[in-house]
Scaffold this motif. Structure first.
Motif, short mmCIF file in Angstrom:
data_model
loop_
_atom_site.label_atom_id
_atom_site.label_comp_id
_atom_site.label_asym_id
_atom_site.label_seq_id
_atom_site.Cartn_x
_atom_site.Cartn_y
_atom_site.Cartn_z
N THR A 1 0.86 -1.09 0.00
CA THR A 1 0.13 -0.09 -0.06
C THR A 1 1.01 1.23 -0.04
N TYR B 1 2.50 5.08 0.99
CA TYR B 1 3.10 5.39 2.34
C TYR B 1 2.65 6.50 2.80
N VAL B 2 1.34 6.99 2.39
CA VAL B 2 0.72 8.15 2.88
C VAL B 2 -0.20 7.75 4.09
N THR B 3 -0.91 6.54 4.03
CA THR B 3 -1.86 6.25 4.91
C THR B 3 -1.76 4.95 5.48
N VAL B 4 -0.41 4.55 5.46
CA VAL B 4 -0.14 3.11 5.88
C VAL B 4 -0.26 2.78 7.19
N ASN B 5 0.08 3.95 8.16
CA ASN B 5 0.04 3.81 9.52
C ASN B 5 -1.49 3.69 9.87
N ASP B 6 -2.51 4.36 9.27
CA ASP B 6 -3.93 4.24 9.45
C ASP B 6 -4.59 2.97 9.25
N ALA C 1 -2.80 0.13 9.10
CA ALA C 1 -2.21 -0.76 10.11
C ALA C 1 -2.97 -0.83 11.33
N ILE D 1 0.38 -6.77 7.96
CA ILE D 1 1.90 -7.06 7.48
C ILE D 1 1.97 -5.90 6.37
N MET D 2 3.05 -5.09 6.33
CA MET D 2 3.28 -4.41 5.29
C MET D 2 4.66 -4.88 4.74
N ALA D 3 4.55 -5.22 3.38
CA ALA D 3 5.83 -5.76 2.57
C ALA D 3 5.77 -5.46 1.08
N ASP D 4 6.67 -4.93 0.34
CA ASP D 4 6.56 -4.76 -0.91
C ASP D 4 7.90 -5.01 -1.75
N THR E 1 0.55 5.32 -3.92
CA THR E 1 1.85 5.84 -4.16
C THR E 1 2.76 4.83 -5.16
N LEU E 2 2.21 4.43 -6.12
CA LEU E 2 2.99 3.73 -7.18
C LEU E 2 4.14 4.00 -7.50
N ASN E 3 5.10 3.01 -7.55
CA ASN E 3 6.45 3.21 -8.10
C ASN E 3 6.87 1.94 -8.88
N TYR F 1 8.43 2.44 6.85
CA TYR F 1 7.53 3.55 6.60
C TYR F 1 6.16 3.35 7.25
N VAL F 2 6.00 2.28 7.92
CA VAL F 2 4.53 2.29 8.56
C VAL F 2 4.33 2.94 9.94
N ARG G 1 14.14 -11.33 4.97
CA ARG G 1 14.17 -10.77 6.59
C ARG G 1 15.39 -11.67 7.28
N VAL H 1 4.44 12.50 5.81
CA VAL H 1 3.25 12.65 4.66
C VAL H 1 2.00 12.61 5.10
N ASN H 2 1.42 11.74 6.00
CA ASN H 2 0.33 11.59 6.47
C ASN H 2 -0.34 13.16 7.02
N MET I 1 -0.01 12.55 -3.51
CA MET I 1 1.28 12.30 -3.31
C MET I 1 1.51 11.35 -4.60
N ASP J 1 6.79 8.78 -8.62
CA ASP J 1 7.51 7.97 -9.68
C ASP J 1 7.78 8.72 -10.97
#
Lengths: 273, 273, 273
Positions: free
Chosen positions: A20, A22-27, A29, A40-43, A64-66, B22-23, B100, C25-26, C41, C44
């Motif tokens: 997902t 990085y703007v809203t990833v904490n929310d 979770a 779990i976040m892993a990309d 936030t596609l890359n 980034y979480v 990891r 960023v959030n 945001m 890329d």
């Protein structure tokens, strides 16, 4: 039914793999933890298949596609399909750039999604395989209203058939549809559009509901949408005069944390169409 | 002693370099500011050595590992060692993927860490150099309890000897050990596992305590663990009926912000084993 | 005038493209929503030009610089210039590494910025094209005080002339200057330095003010600085005994959400120099 869906999330505590933004990833979770799931976040391309393997559901969000993570999305999705895990796509801002549109279209082509969740502008763009959106927000001209609801319900069912996925459109009025049945949901509050991440959180949250209710994914999605809307209403009522969108965000997650099945059943406003 | 450790952080205001996921990165920055330290986040290979040079401590967290930053971790760690800066490793989710596990094992091999901090599943995986974890949470079967405490204390001391680092295991009961001495900490509240980042914040926070108390790193780590646990208790007591994990997260950071040395001494529950 | 600037943001609802760090960023997204703007945001290389094209302003922040996004900053900046969009640079931590200094200097050389916003240490480093900063915070020896204010006002005007951009320096006392006029702003509270992102949020926020007030960018910047300082004062007054920096952050964004033009006019403390 909604109660059962909510309780299954708490009982099964599904582990959700999120690729997902990085703007809203904490929310995302925190809302997963709030509802009883685990995030779990892993990309990274070198671990996404393994991570997906130990999870119960996969949430793909192109916010936030890359270039580095597009292949990771495909690999994780492929593995999730192979293991019959719940998989959801949130095509954030599709139409805002050719990269997003192409990526979303290719993901839909190569991966079997249980649910595709977006605002109406995103879903329409995805349906056309092209188009333009005003950033990450729905275009006001696209809004689902009582007047065009019948038409949009038909559109959602047809799109579900074409894409072989539940279509879940969030907005003032939500529509959740498979090829045969559609549900219209009236919960929520307009302040939800004034925080970042209400859509992203809904996607992560819905993935948890799907993973914990695999025998009825349509109702799981309806339950998740109702629960988020109800949480928005509870959070808004809790606001004092000095509170704004930052406090609202906290109250929203808090409301999911404290929500009971009984509360959800009592406050949910939805109908079959 | 704990009081002195806390006050040294406020007095010295250590600058902490974080290469982290980034979480929870925003929470890590805010908890560092709350305790009187300063955060800087930097992960590009072309600047990590310089950034580490101007800092007092380095916190390496593999929570959202990606191929681009692994070399940055090695470079920054190498420089921190050369300058005798405090260095901590948080092997988030080690065992959840081969990437990891391999990365954590190689970091431990090449860098001299002052402290390795994780939950019991992560620490056991790292001790074995292989294994599996359920994502980023500790496996319930691994839990440290009164029954197996003596055994785990012995394990932590032995591992500290093998790895030449303080082993700091967080959970319902925490263990902080070097090869000779171990401390067991009973502070905290179970709701801490219901927010994302309680582990990551503890790692960043502990790095600040290490950097500001270089003459006694074992007690600095114990103090940091006690302070975080005490903050969890204060935050939990502050919760009203409508509060959930989002408000708890804010209260936790607030409690660190307001914590005095006297409060820490009065509320800390730990013993030497 | 300030009132008008604030109201234009709510009326025009500018869409702001942010290429920014993953730490804050959030908060940047939520403060943009709080003031009536919309955030997107995207970093890329394959989409930044398109994203900038659909936006009204561009905010470039080098807080967690990485090699992948430097070219994206240049491409987006070039397109924003071509379309005469508002463009702001936040040279976070310039001087902390050669990579940051070189990147900031090259951005200033190749892109026409409307505003360059930083703390005094960052601005001085950028002015010299070299130098060192203590991470992301201003060096205490650089502080703008009543004693050296005249000198710094002169410096800011001269730098504005050299760089062909409004120079906006935030601190206990703020200076906003073009080559002819300077404004000194006395709003704010020292606790603002105890949260991560107060600078980043101010940059995103100022970009929204610029985009919505293109006919007077100097006063738009002054208005944004006053509004943020006023919000800091309101948020600080709202704090209870148990509140710390986490609650303060929420109150700050809440205060922006609720701010009226009348409130801003009544509380703003600034003078022309």
């Amino acid at each position: 039914m909604l109660k059962k869906c909510l309780e299954n999330v708490r009982k099964n505590s599904p582990l959700i793999h999120n690729i997902t933004n990085y703007v809203t990833v904490n929310d995302c979770a925190n809302i997963l933890l709030a509802c009883g799931a685990s995030p779990i976040m892993a990309d990274d391309i070198n671990e996404v298949e393994e991570i997906t393997s130990i999870c119960n559901g996969l949430n793909i969000n192109i916010g936030t596609l890359n270039s580095r993570t597009i292949n990771s999305m495909h690999k994780a999705g492929w593995m999730a399909n192979r293991l019959s895990h719940a998989v959801l796509l949130d095509p954030v801002g599709v139409g805002a750039s050719e990269l997003r549109t192409r990526t979303a279209v290719e993901l839909v082509k190569n991966i079997k999604f249980d649910v595709i969740r977006g605002n109406i502008s995103e879903i329409k763009t995805l349906a056309n395989g092209s188009g333009s959106t005003r950033g990450v927000d729905a275009d006001i001209r696209d809004s689902i209203t009582e007047e065009n609801l019948t038409e949009y319900v038909k559109f959602a069912k047809q799109l579900s058939k074409n894409m072989d996925a539940i279509i879940a459109i969030s907005g003032v009025i939500d529509i959740v549809a498979d090829s045969k049945d559609a549900y219209v949901i009236y919960n929520g509050h307009k302040i939800m559009s004034k925080i970042t991440g209400s859509g992203c959180m809904l996607s992560a949250f819905t993935t948890a509901y799907l993973a914990a209710n695999k025998d009825n994914k349509l109702m799981a999605t309806v339950a998740a949408f109702c629960a988020m809307g109800v949480a928005g209403e509870i959070a808004q009522k809790r606001m004092s005069e000095l509170d704004g969108n930052a406090s609202f965000r906290n109250y929203l997650i808090d409301a999911i944390y404290n929500m009971t099945g009984e509360q959800l059943e009592a406050m949910a406003k939805y109908e079959k169409r």
